[in-house]
Motif scaffolding. Structure first.
Motif, PDB file in Angstrom:
ATOM      1  N   THR A 252       0.853  -1.185   0.000  1.00 50.78           N
ATOM      2  CA  THR A 252       0.000   0.000   0.000  1.00 50.78           C
ATOM      3  C   THR A 252       0.892   1.238   0.000  1.00 50.78           C
ATOM      4  OG1 THR A 252      -1.725  -1.156   1.240  1.00 50.78           O
ATOM      5  CG2 THR A 252      -1.829   1.248   1.232  1.00 50.78           C
ATOM      6  N   PRO A 253       0.699   2.149  -0.973  1.00 54.44           N
ATOM      7  CA  PRO A 253       1.547   3.342  -1.025  1.00 54.44           C
ATOM      8  C   PRO A 253       1.474   4.162   0.266  1.00 54.44           C
ATOM      9  CG  PRO A 253       0.333   3.108  -3.067  1.00 54.44           C
ATOM     10  CD  PRO A 253      -0.234   2.095  -2.100  1.00 54.44           C
ATOM     11  N   VAL A 254       2.627   4.692   0.654  1.00 52.99           N
ATOM     12  CA  VAL A 254       2.727   5.548   1.830  1.00 52.99           C
ATOM     13  C   VAL A 254       2.702   6.991   1.342  1.00 52.99           C
ATOM     14  CG1 VAL A 254       4.185   6.218   3.788  1.00 52.99           C
ATOM     15  CG2 VAL A 254       4.067   3.812   3.076  1.00 52.99           C
ATOM     16  N   LEU A 255       1.774   7.781   1.878  1.00 51.48           N
ATOM     17  CA  LEU A 255       1.686   9.186   1.509  1.00 51.48           C
ATOM     18  C   LEU A 255       2.792   9.973   2.189  1.00 51.48           C
ATOM     19  CD1 LEU A 255      -2.166   9.595   1.878  1.00 51.48           C
ATOM     20  CD2 LEU A 255      -0.871   9.661  -0.265  1.00 51.48           C
ATOM     21  N   SER A 256       3.339  10.930   1.493  1.00 50.92           N
ATOM     22  CA  SER A 256       4.314  11.853   2.074  1.00 50.92           C
ATOM     23  C   SER A 256       3.525  12.992   2.718  1.00 50.92           C
ATOM     24  CB  SER A 256       5.235  12.379   0.975  1.00 50.92           C
ATOM     25  OG  SER A 256       6.081  13.373   1.496  1.00 50.92           O
ATOM     26  N   VAL A 257       3.778  13.246   3.994  1.00 51.39           N
ATOM     27  CA  VAL A 257       3.038  14.271   4.726  1.00 51.39           C
ATOM     28  C   VAL A 257       4.020  15.179   5.447  1.00 51.39           C
ATOM     29  CG1 VAL A 257       1.279  14.718   6.487  1.00 51.39           C
ATOM     30  CG2 VAL A 257       1.137  12.633   5.110  1.00 51.39           C
ATOM     31  N   THR A 258       3.864  16.488   5.238  1.00 49.18           N
ATOM     32  CA  THR A 258       4.625  17.462   6.012  1.00 49.18           C
ATOM     33  C   THR A 258       3.642  18.387   6.709  1.00 49.18           C
ATOM     34  OG1 THR A 258       4.877  18.929   4.106  1.00 49.18           O
ATOM     35  CG2 THR A 258       6.681  17.411   4.541  1.00 49.18           C
ATOM     36  N   LEU A 259       4.033  18.855   7.872  1.00 50.02           N
ATOM     37  CA  LEU A 259       3.173  19.684   8.710  1.00 50.02           C
ATOM     38  C   LEU A 259       3.784  21.060   8.906  1.00 50.02           C
ATOM     39  CD1 LEU A 259       2.572  17.032  11.523  1.00 50.02           C
ATOM     40  CD2 LEU A 259       1.104  17.513   9.569  1.00 50.02           C
ATOM     41  N   SER A 260       2.913  22.042   9.058  1.00 52.83           N
ATOM     42  CA  SER A 260       3.369  23.383   9.403  1.00 52.83           C
ATOM     43  C   SER A 260       2.305  24.045  10.274  1.00 52.83           C
ATOM     44  CB  SER A 260       3.604  24.213   8.144  1.00 52.83           C
ATOM     45  OG  SER A 260       4.031  25.510   8.498  1.00 52.83           O
ATOM     46  N   PRO A 261       2.599  24.308  11.547  1.00 48.50           N
ATOM     47  CA  PRO A 261       3.866  24.045  12.229  1.00 48.50           C
ATOM     48  C   PRO A 261       4.053  22.556  12.517  1.00 48.50           C
ATOM     49  CG  PRO A 261       2.258  24.890  13.805  1.00 48.50           C
ATOM     50  CD  PRO A 261       1.605  24.941  12.441  1.00 48.50           C
ATOM     51  N   ASP A 262       5.289  22.196  12.754  1.00 46.06           N
ATOM     52  CA  ASP A 262       5.648  20.826  13.079  1.00 46.06           C
ATOM     53  C   ASP A 262       6.537  20.850  14.317  1.00 46.06           C
ATOM     54  OD1 ASP A 262       6.241  18.148  13.095  1.00 46.06           O
ATOM     55  OD2 ASP A 262       7.405  18.167  11.247  1.00 46.06           O
ATOM     56  N   PRO A 263       6.109  20.196  15.393  1.00 49.12           N
ATOM     57  CA  PRO A 263       4.941  19.355  15.569  1.00 49.12           C
ATOM     58  C   PRO A 263       3.650  20.178  15.663  1.00 49.12           C
ATOM     59  CG  PRO A 263       6.124  19.519  17.647  1.00 49.12           C
ATOM     60  CD  PRO A 263       6.947  20.247  16.606  1.00 49.12           C
ATOM     61  N   VAL A 264       2.519  19.446  15.579  1.00 53.17           N
ATOM     62  CA  VAL A 264       1.217  20.112  15.635  1.00 53.17           C
ATOM     63  C   VAL A 264       1.032  20.811  16.973  1.00 53.17           C
ATOM     64  CG1 VAL A 264       0.097  18.544  14.008  1.00 53.17           C
ATOM     65  CG2 VAL A 264       0.045  18.013  16.442  1.00 53.17           C
ATOM     66  N   VAL A 265       0.222  21.872  16.953  1.00 51.06           N
ATOM     67  CA  VAL A 265      -0.112  22.623  18.164  1.00 51.06           C
ATOM     68  C   VAL A 265      -1.586  22.384  18.438  1.00 51.06           C
ATOM     69  CG1 VAL A 265      -0.241  24.919  19.196  1.00 51.06           C
ATOM     70  CG2 VAL A 265       1.642  24.355  17.640  1.00 51.06           C
TER      71      VAL A 265
ATOM     72  N   VAL B  20      -3.573  10.007  11.382  1.00 54.69           N
ATOM     73  CA  VAL B  20      -3.729   9.069  10.276  1.00 54.69           C
ATOM     74  C   VAL B  20      -4.191   9.854   9.050  1.00 54.69           C
ATOM     75  CG1 VAL B  20      -4.900   6.992   9.452  1.00 54.69           C
ATOM     76  CG2 VAL B  20      -4.357   7.233  11.889  1.00 54.69           C
ATOM     77  N   VAL B  21      -3.465   9.702   7.955  1.00 52.84           N
ATOM     78  CA  VAL B  21      -3.803  10.358   6.696  1.00 52.84           C
ATOM     79  C   VAL B  21      -3.955   9.255   5.658  1.00 52.84           C
ATOM     80  CG1 VAL B  21      -3.056  11.992   4.936  1.00 52.84           C
ATOM     81  CG2 VAL B  21      -2.477  12.404   7.344  1.00 52.84           C
ATOM     82  N   GLY B  22      -5.126   9.189   5.037  1.00 51.75           N
ATOM     83  CA  GLY B  22      -5.338   8.121   4.068  1.00 51.75           C
ATOM     84  C   GLY B  22      -6.289   8.506   2.960  1.00 51.75           C
ATOM     85  N   ILE B  23      -6.227   7.753   1.885  1.00 51.78           N
ATOM     86  CA  ILE B  23      -7.175   7.883   0.781  1.00 51.78           C
ATOM     87  C   ILE B  23      -7.919   6.557   0.708  1.00 51.78           C
ATOM     88  CG2 ILE B  23      -7.456   8.191  -1.704  1.00 51.78           C
ATOM     89  CD1 ILE B  23      -4.887   9.887  -1.651  1.00 51.78           C
TER      90      ILE B  23
ATOM     91  N   CYS C 151      -1.882   5.418   2.541  1.00 55.44           N
ATOM     92  CA  CYS C 151      -2.038   5.730   3.956  1.00 55.44           C
ATOM     93  C   CYS C 151      -0.690   6.083   4.593  1.00 55.44           C
ATOM     94  CB  CYS C 151      -2.638   4.526   4.673  1.00 55.44           C
ATOM     95  SG  CYS C 151      -3.105   4.828   6.382  1.00 55.44           S
ATOM     96  N   SER C 152      -0.756   6.945   5.601  1.00 56.40           N
ATOM     97  CA  SER C 152       0.412   7.270   6.434  1.00 56.40           C
ATOM     98  C   SER C 152      -0.072   7.521   7.851  1.00 56.40           C
ATOM     99  CB  SER C 152       1.104   8.536   5.926  1.00 56.40           C
ATOM    100  OG  SER C 152       1.778   8.295   4.745  1.00 56.40           O
ATOM    101  N   THR C 153       0.806   7.247   8.795  1.00 55.97           N
ATOM    102  CA  THR C 153       0.475   7.484  10.190  1.00 55.97           C
ATOM    103  C   THR C 153       1.702   7.990  10.939  1.00 55.97           C
ATOM    104  OG1 THR C 153      -0.559   6.533  12.162  1.00 55.97           O
ATOM    105  CG2 THR C 153       0.931   5.118  10.952  1.00 55.97           C
ATOM    106  N   ALA C 154       1.424   8.767  11.981  1.00 52.91           N
ATOM    107  CA  ALA C 154       2.503   9.293  12.821  1.00 52.91           C
ATOM    108  C   ALA C 154       1.964   9.471  14.230  1.00 52.91           C
ATOM    109  CB  ALA C 154       3.006  10.628  12.287  1.00 52.91           C
ATOM    110  N   THR C 155       2.858   9.546  15.179  1.00 48.40           N
ATOM    111  CA  THR C 155       2.487   9.857  16.553  1.00 48.40           C
ATOM    112  C   THR C 155       2.521  11.366  16.719  1.00 48.40           C
ATOM    113  OG1 THR C 155       3.463   7.782  17.289  1.00 48.40           O
ATOM    114  CG2 THR C 155       3.019   9.432  18.982  1.00 48.40           C
ATOM    115  N   ALA C 156       1.418  11.906  17.236  1.00 48.92           N
ATOM    116  CA  ALA C 156       1.329  13.375  17.422  1.00 48.92           C
ATOM    117  C   ALA C 156       2.168  13.803  18.585  1.00 48.92           C
ATOM    118  CB  ALA C 156      -0.113  13.785  17.623  1.00 48.92           C
TER     119      ALA C 156
END
Length: 151
Positions: free
Chosen positions: A43-56, A130-133, A146-151
């Protein structure tokens, strides 16, 4: 003479405290996204960038999401951005109808990218982003990226 020594000692202690605190203030933790569990390994992994990083918490964060999928994005597929607690409960989610933002179908192998402003809820403890299509939610959903990360 005693008061000068006391002032000097006080200034020295303050400077040591400031110098000790500086490296901790400059250390920035970035959010690292990886593939989602319980999905086929291809399953393709989505590339995800955040601003600001880490989330507030309790503010809006900009998610820049991109990827090249192995399946077409057609009507019925949505982009899901969710905050999920350690028990698997959805704290907050945004659902974006992809075909309202781009011309569908988006053919497999065509790069897909989007930028979304997402409200970050208040959370406690371990929380996942979790970010997914997919074409729905739950066990019957067809997740195509899909992609996942710990906030």
């Amino acid at each position: 003479m005693m008061s000068r020594s006391l002032v000097f000692a006080l200034i020295l202690l303050i400077m040591v405290s400031i110098v000790n605190a500086i490296p901790h203030q400059l250390h920035k933790r970035t959010t690292s996204f990886s593939g989602c569990a319980n999905l086929p390994p291809d399953t393709p992994v989505l590339s995800v960038t955040l601003s600001p990083d880490p989330v507030v918490q309790e503010s809006t964060d900009t998610f820049t999401i991109s990827g090249t999928l192995k399946q077409d994005i057609t009507n019925g597929y949505s982009l899901y951005i969710a905050f999920v607690d350690d028990g698997g409960n959805i704290i907050s989610s945004d659902i974006v109808d992809i075909c309202k933002e781009v011309t569908c179908p988006v053919k497999a192998g065509t790069p897909y990218s989007t930028t979304q402003n997402v409200y970050v809820p208040r959370f406690r403890g371990t929380t996942y982003i979790v970010v997914g299509i997919a074409d729905g939610i739950g066990t019957t959903a067809n997740v195509i990226a899909c992609s996942t990360a710990t906030a």
